[in-house]
Design a protein around this motif. Structure first.
Motif, PDB file in Angstrom:
ATOM      1  N   ARG A 194       0.831  -1.205   0.000  1.00 32.09           N
ATOM      2  CA  ARG A 194       0.000   0.000   0.000  1.00 32.09           C
ATOM      3  C   ARG A 194       0.871   1.264   0.000  1.00 32.09           C
ATOM      4  O   ARG A 194       0.601   2.227  -0.730  1.00 32.09           O
ATOM      5  CB  ARG A 194      -0.951  -0.007   1.204  1.00 32.09           C
ATOM      6  N   TYR A 195       1.896   1.264   0.842  1.00 28.44           N
ATOM      7  CA  TYR A 195       2.747   2.450   0.947  1.00 28.44           C
ATOM      8  C   TYR A 195       3.484   2.744  -0.355  1.00 28.44           C
ATOM      9  O   TYR A 195       3.521   3.902  -0.815  1.00 28.44           O
ATOM     10  CB  TYR A 195       3.766   2.275   2.079  1.00 28.44           C
ATOM     11  N   VAL A 196       4.052   1.718  -0.977  1.00 33.36           N
ATOM     12  CA  VAL A 196       4.831   1.940  -2.198  1.00 33.36           C
ATOM     13  C   VAL A 196       3.954   2.513  -3.304  1.00 33.36           C
ATOM     14  O   VAL A 196       4.364   3.414  -4.043  1.00 33.36           O
ATOM     15  CB  VAL A 196       5.521   0.638  -2.651  1.00 33.36           C
ATOM     16  N   HIS A 197       2.731   2.022  -3.411  1.00 35.51           N
ATOM     17  CA  HIS A 197       1.817   2.560  -4.422  1.00 35.51           C
ATOM     18  C   HIS A 197       1.506   4.035  -4.155  1.00 35.51           C
ATOM     19  O   HIS A 197       1.531   4.861  -5.083  1.00 35.51           O
ATOM     20  CB  HIS A 197       0.523   1.751  -4.457  1.00 35.51           C
ATOM     21  N   GLN A 198       1.216   4.397  -2.912  1.00 34.76           N
ATOM     22  CA  GLN A 198       0.883   5.788  -2.599  1.00 34.76           C
ATOM     23  C   GLN A 198       2.101   6.692  -2.774  1.00 34.76           C
ATOM     24  O   GLN A 198       1.995   7.816  -3.294  1.00 34.76           O
ATOM     25  CB  GLN A 198       0.340   5.898  -1.167  1.00 34.76           C
ATOM     26  N   ASN A 199       3.250   6.208  -2.368  1.00 32.82           N
ATOM     27  CA  ASN A 199       4.489   6.976  -2.522  1.00 32.82           C
ATOM     28  C   ASN A 199       4.806   7.211  -3.998  1.00 32.82           C
ATOM     29  O   ASN A 199       5.239   8.304  -4.399  1.00 32.82           O
ATOM     30  CB  ASN A 199       5.631   6.226  -1.842  1.00 32.82           C
ATOM     31  N   TYR A 200       4.577   6.197  -4.804  1.00 32.21           N
ATOM     32  CA  TYR A 200       4.784   6.303  -6.258  1.00 32.21           C
ATOM     33  C   TYR A 200       3.881   7.389  -6.847  1.00 32.21           C
ATOM     34  O   TYR A 200       4.334   8.252  -7.615  1.00 32.21           O
ATOM     35  CB  TYR A 200       4.505   4.936  -6.888  1.00 32.21           C
TER      36      TYR A 200
ATOM     37  N   PRO B 272      -0.804  13.645   2.130  1.00 30.03           N
ATOM     38  CA  PRO B 272      -1.227  13.145   3.453  1.00 30.03           C
ATOM     39  C   PRO B 272      -1.452  11.635   3.475  1.00 30.03           C
ATOM     40  O   PRO B 272      -1.138  10.976   4.487  1.00 30.03           O
ATOM     41  CB  PRO B 272      -2.540  13.893   3.710  1.00 30.03           C
ATOM     42  N   VAL B 273      -1.979  11.084   2.386  1.00 30.24           N
ATOM     43  CA  VAL B 273      -2.211   9.636   2.349  1.00 30.24           C
ATOM     44  C   VAL B 273      -0.896   8.875   2.471  1.00 30.24           C
ATOM     45  O   VAL B 273      -0.794   7.879   3.201  1.00 30.24           O
ATOM     46  CB  VAL B 273      -2.959   9.244   1.054  1.00 30.24           C
ATOM     47  N   THR B 274       0.136   9.345   1.768  1.00 32.23           N
ATOM     48  CA  THR B 274       1.438   8.683   1.824  1.00 32.23           C
ATOM     49  C   THR B 274       2.028   8.765   3.224  1.00 32.23           C
ATOM     50  O   THR B 274       2.631   7.792   3.718  1.00 32.23           O
ATOM     51  CB  THR B 274       2.402   9.315   0.806  1.00 32.23           C
ATOM     52  N   LEU B 275       1.855   9.903   3.890  1.00 30.77           N
ATOM     53  CA  LEU B 275       2.356  10.044   5.260  1.00 30.77           C
ATOM     54  C   LEU B 275       1.675   9.054   6.202  1.00 30.77           C
ATOM     55  O   LEU B 275       2.330   8.437   7.060  1.00 30.77           O
ATOM     56  CB  LEU B 275       2.132  11.474   5.747  1.00 30.77           C
ATOM     57  N   VAL B 276       0.380   8.890   6.023  1.00 30.73           N
ATOM     58  CA  VAL B 276      -0.360   7.939   6.860  1.00 30.73           C
ATOM     59  C   VAL B 276       0.117   6.518   6.613  1.00 30.73           C
ATOM     60  O   VAL B 276       0.363   5.748   7.560  1.00 30.73           O
ATOM     61  CB  VAL B 276      -1.881   8.058   6.600  1.00 30.73           C
ATOM     62  N   GLU B 277       0.276   6.150   5.324  1.00 30.34           N
ATOM     63  CA  GLU B 277       0.712   4.789   4.995  1.00 30.34           C
ATOM     64  C   GLU B 277       2.148   4.545   5.465  1.00 30.34           C
ATOM     65  O   GLU B 277       2.490   3.432   5.864  1.00 30.34           O
ATOM     66  CB  GLU B 277       0.595   4.540   3.491  1.00 30.34           C
ATOM     67  N   LYS B 278       2.982   5.583   5.413  1.00 30.14           N
ATOM     68  CA  LYS B 278       4.349   5.466   5.920  1.00 30.14           C
ATOM     69  C   LYS B 278       4.340   5.218   7.421  1.00 30.14           C
ATOM     70  O   LYS B 278       5.111   4.385   7.936  1.00 30.14           O
ATOM     71  CB  LYS B 278       5.127   6.743   5.600  1.00 30.14           C
ATOM     72  N   TYR B 279       3.485   5.926   8.137  1.00 27.13           N
ATOM     73  CA  TYR B 279       3.359   5.731   9.582  1.00 27.13           C
ATOM     74  C   TYR B 279       2.909   4.300   9.892  1.00 27.13           C
ATOM     75  O   TYR B 279       3.467   3.639  10.782  1.00 27.13           O
ATOM     76  CB  TYR B 279       2.364   6.736  10.157  1.00 27.13           C
TER      77      TYR B 279
END
Length: 490
Positions: free
Chosen positions: A432-438, A473-480
């Motif tokens: 999930r995180y890699v997709h949002q970060n991408y 913000p979504v990427t920050l949440v998924e990173k957390y």
């Protein structure tokens, strides 16, 4: 019962694979259509029950009643990675269809990646014969022998069956070298309309699948090759063009997926193909699967672009050289960077296959892969966890760690079936995180383009730039969440 009749089917049910059903991008069972074409060419009455849009294995019943076939053949598409994954939903459906056909008195024959690996299980579930490896000519020989009343099948190579209460497997059949000798796939035996409708609804264009080669000569130790092996044989560009012209005339496709494991490896093939496409005045787009080390020459990529290639899926796998070497990939991270730049230079979209969780991969390796994706910004990314399939070095390496579960139920399950550095929950969150970060980095890239040349920026660029407001913000949440998942495992 018609002793000259064969009913073909396959065991991929799109509805059993929720991710693929939602995407709405189905491809016809190409391997099935090749086998059906060969049997029809040799005088058999052939029909196909296409399970792609069926709701249950029992949907095959009316076709069995209508055709009353002597032979019922489950022949899976060995060109499609979805069938190579041997999903348990599809295996169970195949078993059900075996039993249904057996109850009708049919001789039941199965050919698939899964049955090649698990032929004993298929024989116990109702199959009379399992075809091992490349199977068209094995099928032709077998059906002829059964039809003529043979009581022994020991001399037919590429076959598994039960003899005197024990499973018998004959020596492997050599793979076909001259692929042009095969008839073109029997496209007329399936209903193309639902495929076209699905594509138009999901993507706005109609894509069809074709194969120009069989096999792959490379030695990636996680990649299963139960059907065509490590041999690599190619159709001639002229033969491929013949099928393209037929499909264009009859089905008006917009796009082709060349579903070869490796497209255009034979020296000079791509340039010759490009010349023929130009001479025929064929205009279409296509996507391929390839390797970074095959995309390092301007001339090769120029020929791909000239012939219509607009998307090249690269088996990048990892941004860590340590992991690529452990996989016996035979490529370098530098080659991935060079190939990506060259593809973009020629107007071809580079897309990456990425996998996480290979044995020995640690936090540093994961970070390198994430950085590679963020730096290179491929057009699309396909992320998975390493998936052990029988017959591979990787499978043997982790076999002792596998429990009852050795296959996914569907293509989106993403279950880790062996012990890796982190537990399964971490890799699901990583996905999930890699997709949002991408997507966040794509948005940043489009924002920079907008600032550099606002007057010539398209609405698409503006829209992607504005998506930064969502993805940041979504990427920050998924990173957390990923950090929390990592701490739980430590």
């Amino acid at each position: 019962m018609n002793t000259n009749s064969i009913l073909f089917t396959h065991s991929y049910f799109l509805r059993f694979d929720p991710k693929q059903w939602e995407q709405g991008q189905p491809y016809a069972p190409l391997g099935t259509l090749y086998a059906a074409a060969l049997m029809r060419q040799n005088g058999y009455e052939v029909s196909v029950f296409d399970t792609m849009f069926a709701t249950t294995a029992h949907n095959v019943g009316p076709a069995l009643n209508a055709t009353a076939p002597r032979f019922f053949v489950i022949y899976d598409d060995g060109f499609n990675y979805l069938t190579k994954m041997c999903l348990t939903n599809m295996r169970e459906a195949a078993f059900d269809m075996c039993k249904l056909a057996k109850a009708k008195g049919c001789t039941v024959i199965v050919s698939s990646s899964d049955s090649t690996d698990r032929y004993e299980q298929y024989l116990l579930e109702g199959a009379d014969f399992v075809l091992i490896g490349e199977a068209e000519h094995t099928l032709l020989e077998l059906v002829g022998a059964v039809k003529n009343g043979a009581d022994s099948f020991d001399s037919i190579v590429g076959l598994a069956f039960i003899k005197n209460g024990s499973v018998k497997r004959t020596p492997p059949r050599p793979v076909l070298k001259d692929l042009d000798q095969l008839p073109l796939p029997a496209w007329d035996l399936i209903d193309i309309a639902p495929y076209r409708d699905a594509w138009l609804n999901s993507k706005g264009y109609f894509s069809m699948n074709m194969g120009t080669t069989r096999g792959c000569p490379f030695k990636c130790n996680w990649c299963a090759k139960p059907i065509y092996g490590n041999r690599y044989n190619s159709r001639s560009p002229e033969n491929v063009l013949l099928e393209l012209k037929m499909l264009k005339q009859q089905y008006q496709f917009d796009h082709i997926w060349f579903c070869d494991d490796i497209f255009g490896l034979k020296p000079g093939w791509v340039q010759q193909f490009a010349d023929l496409v130009k001479q025929a005045d064929l205009v279409f787009k296509y996507k391929i699967q390839t390797r970074a080390d095959l995309l390092l020459q301007d001339e090769q990529i120029g020929a791909l672009a000239a012939s219509g290639c607009d998307n090249a899926w690269i088996g990048a796998e990892s941004g860590s050289q340590k992991i690529l070497d452990a996989m016996d990939k035979g490529t370098t991270t530098e080659q991935i960077h060079i190939a990506t730049r060259l593809l973009k230079k020629h107007g071809i979209k580079p897309s990456f296959f990425i996998q996480f969780g290979y044995p020995g991969e640690d936090k540093t390796d994961i970070a390198k892969t994430i950085k590679m994706v963020s730096d290179l910004l491929p057009y699309e990314i396909g992320i998975s966890v390493s998936y052990p399939l029988p017959g591979t070095v990787f499978y043997q390496r982790v076999k002792a760690d596998l429990q009852q579960k050795t296959n996914w139920t569907d293509s989106d399950e993403m279950a880790m079936m062996y012990t890796s550095t982190y537990p399964p929950a971490f890799y699901k969150q990583l996905h999930r995180y890699v997709h949002q970060n991408y997507h966040q980095h794509l948005a940043i890239d489009n924002l920079l383009k907008l600032f550099k040349d606002p007057l010539n920026s398209s609405w698409k660029t503006v829209r992607k730039a504005l998506s930064l407001l969502y993805y940041t913000p979504v990427t920050l949440v998924e990173k957390y969440k990923l950090t929390m998942a990592e701490r739980i495992t430590v």
